[in-house]
Scaffold this motif. Sequence first.
Motif, PDB file in Angstrom:
ATOM      1  N   ILE A   1      24.259  53.940  40.920  1.00 53.18           N
ATOM      2  CA  ILE A   1      25.192  53.262  40.020  1.00 53.18           C
ATOM      3  C   ILE A   1      26.018  54.327  39.320  1.00 53.18           C
ATOM      4  CG2 ILE A   1      25.416  51.721  38.032  1.00 53.18           C
ATOM      5  CD1 ILE A   1      22.524  50.745  38.751  1.00 53.18           C
ATOM      6  N   ASP A   2      27.339  54.262  39.484  1.00 50.52           N
ATOM      7  CA  ASP A   2      28.244  55.171  38.784  1.00 50.52           C
ATOM      8  C   ASP A   2      29.478  54.402  38.356  1.00 50.52           C
ATOM      9  OD1 ASP A   2      29.936  55.022  41.026  1.00 50.52           O
ATOM     10  OD2 ASP A   2      29.409  57.008  41.759  1.00 50.52           O
ATOM     11  N   ALA A   3      30.474  55.095  37.845  1.00 57.84           N
ATOM     12  CA  ALA A   3      31.666  54.421  37.324  1.00 57.84           C
ATOM     13  C   ALA A   3      32.449  53.693  38.408  1.00 57.84           C
ATOM     14  CB  ALA A   3      32.569  55.426  36.616  1.00 57.84           C
TER      15      ALA A   3
ATOM     16  N   PRO B   1      25.608  59.538  34.905  1.00 55.99           N
ATOM     17  CA  PRO B   1      26.133  59.501  33.531  1.00 55.99           C
ATOM     18  C   PRO B   1      27.393  58.659  33.350  1.00 55.99           C
ATOM     19  CG  PRO B   1      25.473  61.720  34.074  1.00 55.99           C
ATOM     20  CD  PRO B   1      25.380  60.914  35.351  1.00 55.99           C
ATOM     21  N   ASP B   2      28.307  58.693  34.311  1.00 55.59           N
ATOM     22  CA  ASP B   2      29.554  57.946  34.116  1.00 55.59           C
ATOM     23  C   ASP B   2      29.386  56.440  34.312  1.00 55.59           C
ATOM     24  OD1 ASP B   2      29.311  57.956  36.887  1.00 55.59           O
ATOM     25  OD2 ASP B   2      31.370  58.616  37.253  1.00 55.59           O
ATOM     26  N   ALA B   3      28.202  56.004  34.692  1.00 59.88           N
ATOM     27  CA  ALA B   3      27.953  54.566  34.839  1.00 59.88           C
ATOM     28  C   ALA B   3      28.124  53.835  33.517  1.00 59.88           C
ATOM     29  CB  ALA B   3      26.557  54.327  35.397  1.00 59.88           C
ATOM     30  N   THR B   4      27.906  54.534  32.412  1.00 60.78           N
ATOM     31  CA  THR B   4      28.021  53.890  31.100  1.00 60.78           C
ATOM     32  C   THR B   4      29.453  53.465  30.777  1.00 60.78           C
ATOM     33  OG1 THR B   4      28.250  56.017  29.967  1.00 60.78           O
ATOM     34  CG2 THR B   4      26.017  55.116  30.177  1.00 60.78           C
TER      35      THR B   4
ATOM     36  N   LYS C   1      32.358  48.337  32.537  1.00 56.07           N
ATOM     37  CA  LYS C   1      32.345  47.187  31.621  1.00 56.07           C
ATOM     38  C   LYS C   1      31.075  46.358  31.815  1.00 56.07           C
ATOM     39  CE  LYS C   1      37.267  46.802  30.977  1.00 56.07           C
ATOM     40  NZ  LYS C   1      38.457  45.979  31.009  1.00 56.07           N
ATOM     41  N   ASP C   2      30.547  46.365  33.027  1.00 50.92           N
ATOM     42  CA  ASP C   2      29.348  45.578  33.316  1.00 50.92           C
ATOM     43  C   ASP C   2      28.064  46.407  33.218  1.00 50.92           C
ATOM     44  OD1 ASP C   2      29.780  47.157  35.563  1.00 50.92           O
ATOM     45  OD2 ASP C   2      29.712  45.506  36.992  1.00 50.92           O
ATOM     46  N   PHE C   3      28.146  47.586  32.594  1.00 49.38           N
ATOM     47  CA  PHE C   3      26.973  48.445  32.519  1.00 49.38           C
ATOM     48  C   PHE C   3      25.760  47.772  31.868  1.00 49.38           C
ATOM     49  CE2 PHE C   3      24.239  51.603  30.486  1.00 49.38           C
ATOM     50  CZ  PHE C   3      23.764  52.228  31.625  1.00 49.38           C
ATOM     51  N   PRO C   4      25.922  47.003  30.782  1.00 51.68           N
ATOM     52  CA  PRO C   4      24.733  46.362  30.199  1.00 51.68           C
ATOM     53  C   PRO C   4      23.965  45.500  31.205  1.00 51.68           C
ATOM     54  CG  PRO C   4      26.542  46.251  28.655  1.00 51.68           C
ATOM     55  CD  PRO C   4      27.109  46.766  29.966  1.00 51.68           C
ATOM     56  N   LYS C   5      24.685  44.843  32.101  1.00 54.82           N
ATOM     57  CA  LYS C   5      24.013  44.031  33.125  1.00 54.82           C
ATOM     58  C   LYS C   5      23.245  44.920  34.093  1.00 54.82           C
ATOM     59  CE  LYS C   5      27.334  40.287  32.898  1.00 54.82           C
ATOM     60  NZ  LYS C   5      28.316  39.502  33.615  1.00 54.82           N
ATOM     61  N   TYR C   6      23.823  46.067  34.460  1.00 52.34           N
ATOM     62  CA  TYR C   6      23.123  46.987  35.363  1.00 52.34           C
ATOM     63  C   TYR C   6      21.926  47.630  34.670  1.00 52.34           C
ATOM     64  CZ  TYR C   6      26.170  46.441  39.287  1.00 52.34           C
ATOM     65  OH  TYR C   6      26.822  45.912  40.368  1.00 52.34           O
ATOM     66  N   TRP C   7      22.050  47.894  33.369  1.00 53.63           N
ATOM     67  CA  TRP C   7      20.928  48.476  32.615  1.00 53.63           C
ATOM     68  C   TRP C   7      19.752  47.493  32.611  1.00 53.63           C
ATOM     69  CZ3 TRP C   7      19.572  53.073  31.452  1.00 53.63           C
ATOM     70  CH2 TRP C   7      18.626  53.322  30.452  1.00 53.63           C
ATOM     71  N   GLU C   8      20.065  46.212  32.381  1.00 53.86           N
ATOM     72  CA  GLU C   8      19.021  45.179  32.400  1.00 53.86           C
ATOM     73  C   GLU C   8      18.412  45.061  33.799  1.00 53.86           C
ATOM     74  OE1 GLU C   8      17.370  41.503  33.551  1.00 53.86           O
ATOM     75  OE2 GLU C   8      19.451  41.938  34.051  1.00 53.86           O
ATOM     76  N   ALA C   9      19.253  45.093  34.820  1.00 51.75           N
ATOM     77  CA  ALA C   9      18.762  44.988  36.193  1.00 51.75           C
ATOM     78  C   ALA C   9      17.866  46.174  36.548  1.00 51.75           C
ATOM     79  CB  ALA C   9      19.940  44.897  37.167  1.00 51.75           C
ATOM     80  N   ALA C  10      18.230  47.361  36.077  1.00 54.58           N
ATOM     81  CA  ALA C  10      17.404  48.546  36.325  1.00 54.58           C
ATOM     82  C   ALA C  10      16.056  48.415  35.625  1.00 54.58           C
ATOM     83  CB  ALA C  10      18.132  49.810  35.860  1.00 54.58           C
TER      84      ALA C  10
END
Length: 66
Positions: free
Chosen positions: A8-10, A32-35, A38-47
């Motif tokens: 997962i990246d930008a 690092p640039d994944a943050t 715009k949908d990073f919170p969803k990916y953080w939850e999925a991780a």
Amino acid sequence: MTGAFHTIDAAMAPALGDVRSAGPGDLVYILPDATSRKDFPKYWEAAGTAFVRGAQVVVMRREENT
């Protein structure tokens, strides 16, 4: 059988469902640039879900030049 490898990246990311369903033998790399996504919170939850299911989740950090 080898596990799945998700990065997962930008610019690119796998489908959220693929990350959520990751489990033992699978690897999720968060660069690092994944943050900046715009949908990073969803990916953080999925991780987090993948981690609980047994996947290895690696959060790469920015290296500083000293």
